[in-house]
Design a protein around this motif. Structure first.
Motif, mmCIF file in Angstrom:
data_model
loop_
_atom_site.group_PDB
_atom_site.id
_atom_site.type_symbol
_atom_site.label_atom_id
_atom_site.label_comp_id
_atom_site.label_asym_id
_atom_site.label_seq_id
_atom_site.Cartn_x
_atom_site.Cartn_y
_atom_site.Cartn_z
ATOM 1 N N ARG A 50 -50.413 11.827 11.506
ATOM 2 C CA ARG A 50 -51.607 10.998 11.681
ATOM 3 C C ARG A 50 -52.847 11.852 11.922
ATOM 4 O O ARG A 50 -53.909 11.597 11.350
ATOM 5 C CB ARG A 50 -51.420 10.041 12.863
ATOM 6 C CG ARG A 50 -50.654 8.773 12.547
ATOM 7 C CD ARG A 50 -50.710 7.821 13.715
ATOM 8 N NE ARG A 50 -52.069 7.448 14.052
ATOM 9 C CZ ARG A 50 -52.433 6.813 15.172
ATOM 10 N NH1 ARG A 50 -51.516 6.520 16.075
ATOM 11 N NH2 ARG A 50 -53.681 6.512 15.387
ATOM 12 N N CYS A 51 -52.715 12.850 12.776
ATOM 13 C CA CYS A 51 -53.851 13.739 13.050
ATOM 14 C C CYS A 51 -54.272 14.483 11.783
ATOM 15 O O CYS A 51 -55.464 14.729 11.562
ATOM 16 C CB CYS A 51 -53.492 14.729 14.151
ATOM 17 S SG CYS A 51 -53.376 14.002 15.813
ATOM 18 N N ASP A 94 -53.761 13.336 8.621
ATOM 19 C CA ASP A 94 -54.338 12.343 7.703
ATOM 20 C C ASP A 94 -55.761 11.953 8.107
ATOM 21 O O ASP A 94 -56.605 11.669 7.244
ATOM 22 C CB ASP A 94 -53.458 11.094 7.663
ATOM 23 C CG ASP A 94 -52.105 11.340 7.007
ATOM 24 O OD1 ASP A 94 -51.980 12.330 6.269
ATOM 25 O OD2 ASP A 94 -51.175 10.547 7.255
ATOM 26 N N GLU A 95 -56.039 11.928 9.411
ATOM 27 C CA GLU A 95 -57.358 11.526 9.893
ATOM 28 C C GLU A 95 -58.336 12.684 10.009
ATOM 29 O O GLU A 95 -59.458 12.519 10.475
ATOM 30 C CB GLU A 95 -57.218 10.809 11.240
ATOM 31 C CG GLU A 95 -56.446 9.505 11.151
ATOM 32 C CD GLU A 95 -56.528 8.673 12.426
ATOM 33 O OE1 GLU A 95 -57.498 8.867 13.201
ATOM 34 O OE2 GLU A 95 -55.648 7.827 12.635
ATOM 35 N N LEU A 108 -56.189 11.683 19.393
ATOM 36 C CA LEU A 108 -56.429 10.485 18.588
ATOM 37 C C LEU A 108 -57.286 9.480 19.356
ATOM 38 O O LEU A 108 -58.215 8.878 18.807
ATOM 39 C CB LEU A 108 -55.091 9.852 18.190
ATOM 40 C CG LEU A 108 -54.312 10.573 17.093
ATOM 41 C CD1 LEU A 108 -52.859 10.112 17.068
ATOM 42 C CD2 LEU A 108 -54.964 10.325 15.735
ATOM 43 N N LYS A 138 -60.922 10.732 19.500
ATOM 44 C CA LYS A 138 -61.650 10.503 18.251
ATOM 45 C C LYS A 138 -62.079 9.040 18.127
ATOM 46 O O LYS A 138 -63.208 8.736 17.753
ATOM 47 C CB LYS A 138 -60.783 10.884 17.050
ATOM 48 C CG LYS A 138 -61.500 10.677 15.719
ATOM 49 C CD LYS A 138 -60.602 10.907 14.536
ATOM 50 C CE LYS A 138 -61.375 10.631 13.251
ATOM 51 N NZ LYS A 138 -60.525 10.742 12.043
ATOM 52 N N ARG A 139 -61.160 8.136 18.462
ATOM 53 C CA ARG A 139 -61.471 6.726 18.365
ATOM 54 C C ARG A 139 -62.577 6.332 19.340
ATOM 55 O O ARG A 139 -63.486 5.581 19.006
ATOM 56 C CB ARG A 139 -60.213 5.903 18.648
ATOM 57 C CG ARG A 139 -60.296 4.460 18.190
ATOM 58 C CD ARG A 139 -60.111 4.309 16.694
ATOM 59 N NE ARG A 139 -58.766 4.687 16.303
ATOM 60 C CZ ARG A 139 -58.499 5.491 15.275
ATOM 61 N NH1 ARG A 139 -59.483 6.012 14.558
ATOM 62 N NH2 ARG A 139 -57.255 5.791 14.958
#
Length: 397
Positions: free
Chosen positions: A124-125, A127-128, A386, A389-390
């Motif tokens: 996920r990290c 991909d983002e 994550l 970042k959000r």
């Protein structure tokens, strides 16, 4: 500035927040239902039929809250109804017993579910765009065992603690009884992308290949950097197999002299014995020029000794002829040195997991459980990044 420097400060802020705010931000990025569903039905239920997901949340929040033992976590769950609720237990639920927490931890270990969660978060990290992947740094850190110390002659089991020795950044020899946590870290985000835990006597160079292979399953990278403990041909070869370059200092202690016609770092020498001047690359070849022609030495014969051209003699070296000796970028260049300096990022990650979380205080025994315990701490770093970042994106909106 590296990509996630701001997020690292946000992690510190996360630790300083009120518990309710911290939990909301942290758990918002973790959908634990698929992992909880894979737990065997007997592991989390206990006498009270506790929620699998709630127990998993409690185990994951423990490093962030500084709880080293199942006993300490149970006491907090038992005495703080708000904490229990934030972990996902209903208001009517009693706290899970120490044995229930321990049993769940054991079955998470046996089923490898936290390994899977860790790998999914790394993906996920990636991909983002949180994990950059250009440069990966590898290193290990000492982990003291919870087991009682034993003499070396009795440390025979592959899954048990052993005696290890390693020099610190000041050259001091440190010995300990326990394990080694080997980390591969993205140097831009300072986040772990692969983890292996071994008994303390296992050398870094032995684990390098498998650590690189694990990292390659989740991210693509251009460079892999490590200290001289990884200066073994197989480490260069596995990095090369993934289309990347190993940036590792040569360990010259056991090397009597460099190959004929070359310096110790792989720079060719001219017929007068001077180191030639590195002049860039040509495909898979390193290009070197006459040091007199480039103004680096005053050769008594000028350029005419080796070449009729004023440009001077040129020599090209195929890096594939010795993947350990030759490197793109060439050893000793500014690019090589700057890339190698990024290795310190893995030391900061190890320090963060020890100083801010709980990886330096084991209360479990045997290699598999210790591995799960270290992975718990790494998951906290990934989930916190994550969440950071959000949060930053929402505040900017």
């Amino acid at each position: 500035m590296y990509i996630l420097q701001d997020s690292l400060f946000t992690l510190q802020e996360l630790l300083e927040m009120e518990s309710n705010d911290r939990f909301s931000i942290f758990f918002k990025e973790l959908d634990l239902r698929p992992y909880a569903a894979m737990l065997k039905s007997k592991s989390p239920q206990g006498a009270q039929g506790h929620s699998r997901e709630a127990i998993l949340r409690a185990l994951l929040i423990a490093p962030l809250e500084g709880y080293f033992t199942f006993t300490a976590l149970h006491r907090r769950l038992d005495s703080d109804i708000s904490f229990r609720y934030r972990c996902g237990f209903s208001l009517e639920d009693k706290a899970p017993s120490i044995s229930t927490l321990s049993r769940t931890f054991r079955q998470l270990t046996d089923q490898g579910l936290l390994d899977q969660l860790f790998n999914d978060l790394v993906q996920r990290c990636w991909d983002e765009g949180i994990i950059d992947g250009t440069t990966i740094a590898i290193d290990s850190t000492a982990i003291d065992a919870y087991e009682k110390k034993r003499p070396k002659s009795r440390c025979q089991q592959k899954d048990e603690a052993s005696w290890g020795a390693k020099r610190d950044s000041f050259g001091n020899l440190l010995t300990w009884f326990g394990y080694k946590a080997h980390l591969a870290v993205d140097t831009a985000s300072e986040l772990p992308v692969a983890i292996e835990v071994t008994p303390a006597h296992i050398t870094d160079g032995e684990i390098g290949p498998s650590l690189v292979e694990k990292a390659a399953q989740s991210v693509s990278f251009t460079y892999v950097t490590g200290d001289a403990g990884y200066d073994q041909k197989r480490n260069y070869e596995v990095v090369k197999a993934h289309g990347a370059q190993a940036i590792i200092p040569l360990n010259l202690r056991n090397e009597k002299e460099p190959p004929s016609g070359f310096s110790s770092i792989g720079t060719p020498r001219c017929s007068m014995g001077y180191d030639m001047t590195y002049w860039g690359t040509d495909g898979s070849h390193l290009k070197f020029r006459c040091p007199h022609a480039t103004g680096h030495v005053e050769c008594p014969h000028g350029t005419t000794w080796c070449s009729p051209s004023n440009y001077g003699m040129v020599k090209k070296v195929d890096v594939d002829q010795d993947v350990r000796r030759f490197s793109q970028p060439h050893r000793g260049t500014r690019h090589w040195n700057e890339t190698y300096k990024q290795r310190s990022s893995v030391e900061r990650v190890n320090s963060r997991m020890k100083d801010h979380l709980t990886s330096d205080d084991l209360h479990v025994r045997k290699l598999k459980k210790v591995t799960t315990y270290i992975i718990l701490n790494a998951i906290v770093l990934l989930a916190s990044s994550l969440a950071a970042k959000r949060t930053i994106a929402q505040n900017a909106a």
